[in-house]
Structures are given as C-alpha cells and as structure tokens.
Design a protein around this motif. Structure first.
Motif, short mmCIF file in Angstrom:
data_model
loop_
_atom_site.label_atom_id
_atom_site.label_comp_id
_atom_site.label_asym_id
_atom_site.label_seq_id
_atom_site.Cartn_x
_atom_site.Cartn_y
_atom_site.Cartn_z
N SER A 87 0.83 -1.20 0.00
CA SER A 87 0.00 0.00 0.00
C SER A 87 0.87 1.26 0.00
CB SER A 87 -0.93 -0.01 1.21
OG SER A 87 -1.70 1.16 1.25
N VAL A 88 1.89 1.27 0.84
CA VAL A 88 2.81 2.41 0.88
C VAL A 88 3.53 2.57 -0.45
CG1 VAL A 88 4.93 3.30 1.94
CG2 VAL A 88 3.12 2.37 3.38
N MET A 89 3.98 1.46 -1.04
CA MET A 89 4.67 1.52 -2.32
C MET A 89 3.74 2.07 -3.41
SD MET A 89 6.58 -1.48 -4.51
CE MET A 89 5.05 -2.33 -4.85
N ASN A 90 2.48 1.67 -3.41
CA ASN A 90 1.54 2.19 -4.39
C ASN A 90 1.33 3.68 -4.24
OD1 ASN A 90 1.05 -0.18 -5.80
ND2 ASN A 90 -0.61 -0.82 -4.44
N LYS A 91 1.25 4.16 -3.00
CA LYS A 91 1.09 5.60 -2.77
C LYS A 91 2.33 6.37 -3.26
CE LYS A 91 -2.23 5.54 0.97
NZ LYS A 91 -3.29 6.28 0.30
N VAL A 92 3.50 5.83 -3.01
CA VAL A 92 4.74 6.48 -3.47
C VAL A 92 4.77 6.52 -4.99
CG1 VAL A 92 7.25 6.21 -3.58
CG2 VAL A 92 6.06 5.95 -1.40
N MET A 93 4.38 5.44 -5.63
CA MET A 93 4.37 5.40 -7.09
C MET A 93 3.35 6.37 -7.66
SD MET A 93 4.93 1.31 -7.72
CE MET A 93 4.66 1.41 -9.48
N ASP A 94 2.19 6.48 -7.02
CA ASP A 94 1.18 7.45 -7.48
C ASP A 94 1.70 8.87 -7.36
OD1 ASP A 94 -0.58 5.39 -8.02
OD2 ASP A 94 -1.76 5.65 -6.17
N GLN A 95 2.37 9.19 -6.25
CA GLN A 95 2.92 10.53 -6.06
C GLN A 95 4.02 10.81 -7.08
OE1 GLN A 95 1.77 13.00 -4.04
NE2 GLN A 95 3.23 14.26 -5.15
#
Length: 66
Positions: free
Chosen positions: A22-30
């Motif tokens: 979940s954290v990795m997905n948020k970083v990738m979205d940002q």
C-alpha cells in the motif's frame, strides 16, 4: 510451535506485506503526479516562467551607454 501461533504469525506477515504494498503504491502514485507536473511545466511558454523563477534577477534591467 502451536498451530494457532503459526496462524497468527502468518496473518501478521500478510498484514505487513499488504501495508508495504500500500505504501509503495502511494509512493508510485505521487511519483506519477510529480512526472506529470514536470512535463506540464516543461511545455511551450511555461519554460520562460521556469527560467524566470530559477533566476529572477536576470532580464529585469537594461544597461544603455551612449
């Protein structure tokens, strides 16, 4: 090891993995938002605005000697 303890350990591992994803997905979205912003800023007339923002002291005065 008791089966209940192994089940708890497995569940905790799965929760940690889901949290990491979940954290990795948020970083990738940002990161994608940042790329989109940079691409937008680098198009056409926006280049002059970026140059002025980077060096606002340039181009404001003209020296004339006669």
């Amino acid at each position: 090891m008791d089966i209940a303890l192994m089940s708890i350990a497995l569940s905790q591992g799965q929760v940690q993995q889901q949290a990491s994803l979940s954290v990795m997905n948020k970083v990738m979205d940002q990161a994608q938002v940042n790329v989109d912003f940079i691409n937008k800023m680098m198009t056409g007339a926006d280049v002059k605005a970026i140059q002025h923002a980077a060096q606002p002291h340039l181009g404001g005065n003209i020296d004339i000697n006669v």
